[in-house]
Scaffold this active site. Sequence first.
Site, PDB file in Angstrom:
ATOM      1  N   SER A  61       0.829  -1.217   0.000  1.00  0.00           N
ATOM      2  CA  SER A  61       0.000   0.000   0.000  1.00  0.00           C
ATOM      3  C   SER A  61       0.860   1.263   0.000  1.00  0.00           C
ATOM      4  O   SER A  61       2.016   1.243   0.440  1.00  0.00           O
ATOM      5  CB  SER A  61      -0.898   0.007   1.232  1.00  0.00           C
ATOM      6  OG  SER A  61      -1.641  -1.180   1.296  1.00  0.00           O
TER       7      SER A  61
HETATM    8  N1  SAM Z   1      -0.339  -5.015   4.220  1.00  0.00           N
HETATM    9  C1  SAM Z   1       0.361  -5.307   2.997  1.00  0.00           C
HETATM   10  C2  SAM Z   1       1.733  -4.699   2.956  1.00  0.00           C
HETATM   11  O1  SAM Z   1       2.141  -4.014   3.921  1.00  0.00           O
HETATM   12  O2  SAM Z   1       2.439  -4.945   1.977  1.00  0.00           O
HETATM   13  C3  SAM Z   1      -0.433  -4.943   1.765  1.00  0.00           C
HETATM   14  C4  SAM Z   1      -1.612  -5.821   1.612  1.00  0.00           C
HETATM   15  S1  SAM Z   1      -2.136  -6.074  -0.059  1.00  0.00           S
HETATM   16  C5  SAM Z   1      -2.884  -4.539  -0.422  1.00  0.00           C
HETATM   17  C6  SAM Z   1      -3.480  -7.208   0.280  1.00  0.00           C
HETATM   18  C7  SAM Z   1      -3.021  -8.601   0.635  1.00  0.00           C
HETATM   19  O3  SAM Z   1      -4.146  -9.308   1.161  1.00  0.00           O
HETATM   20  C8  SAM Z   1      -2.544  -9.398  -0.555  1.00  0.00           C
HETATM   21  O4  SAM Z   1      -1.248  -9.889  -0.316  1.00  0.00           O
HETATM   22  C9  SAM Z   1      -3.561 -10.531  -0.679  1.00  0.00           C
HETATM   23  O5  SAM Z   1      -3.032 -11.755  -1.157  1.00  0.00           O
HETATM   24  C10 SAM Z   1      -4.043 -10.657   0.756  1.00  0.00           C
HETATM   25  N2  SAM Z   1      -5.347 -11.312   0.956  1.00  0.00           N
HETATM   26  C11 SAM Z   1      -6.470 -11.217   0.200  1.00  0.00           C
HETATM   27  N3  SAM Z   1      -7.455 -11.963   0.745  1.00  0.00           N
HETATM   28  C12 SAM Z   1      -6.957 -12.535   1.873  1.00  0.00           C
HETATM   29  C13 SAM Z   1      -7.471 -13.406   2.878  1.00  0.00           C
HETATM   30  N4  SAM Z   1      -8.747 -13.879   2.864  1.00  0.00           N
HETATM   31  N5  SAM Z   1      -6.652 -13.795   3.883  1.00  0.00           N
HETATM   32  C14 SAM Z   1      -5.369 -13.359   3.951  1.00  0.00           C
HETATM   33  N6  SAM Z   1      -4.816 -12.532   3.025  1.00  0.00           N
HETATM   34  C15 SAM Z   1      -5.603 -12.119   2.002  1.00  0.00           C
END
Ligand code: SAM
Length: 224
Positions: A61
């Site tokens: 993000s």
């Molecule tokens: N917090 C992260 C960082 O600091 O880099 C950025 C998060 S990214 C915008 C969203 C993440 O959520 C992705 O890596 C995606 O694979 C994960 N994601 C999506 N659905 C999910 C779920 N049900 N459980 C765990 N992770 C999930």
Amino acid sequence: MDFEAERRRLVSWLKRAGFLASAKVERALLAVPRELFVPEELRELAYDDRPLPIGHGQTISAPSVVARMTELLDPDVGHRVLEVGTGSGYQAAVLAEIVAPTGAPRESWGHVWSIERIPELAEQARRNLERAGYSDRVTVVVGDGTLGYPEEAPYDRIMVTAAAPSIPPPLLEQLRVGGRLVAPIGDRWSQRLVVAEKTPRGVETWEDIEVLFVPLVGRYGWHP
Ligand code: SAM
């Protein structure tokens, strides 16, 4: 490139732009080396205020969103925190720097559990966290984070970093009374940050800024 100077420049801009207000979040953003959480070839862009691709169609993000969400979550030293959506591991490191500050006595440390659904990203995040010095304060778990992580519940704080249609009920169950959750809630193309506080009388929520996140995919999120 002088990454430390870049980090200071970004933090001072985040303050002027109103994304950053508290000393604790400022200290954490100055402490965590964001360049270690982005792909090697994008390091020069690590201190631009924008999301960057990290592989598997996912993103780290933008720093302004990390700053705003961390301010809204209001974590403190000693807190037990759950993050849903580890991605690169950067947000988890920022949370860890607040709940378990580098240099503070270990007895005072809290801990961050972070869940990621894509195993390869979880592995990459573990490596990033190790290099940056946070692997003793962050545990990365592979799974569907919409179900929470009951093994370590209840949590003082929960942050969801992928877009959900509504707050997954298991997360509210795993939040302790007096605890707080922050999540981007809306449809696939536009969401608002929602803050939820669990009180003895029930859950109180309010909305903050508009954001755009990749979808939360899982039982209580979007379907793949
Ligand atoms: N917090 C992260 C960082 O600091 O880099 C950025 C998060 S990214 C915008 C969203 C993440 O959520 C992705 O890596 C995606 O694979 C994960 N994601 C999506 N659905 C999910 C779920 N049900 N459980 C765990 N992770 C999930």
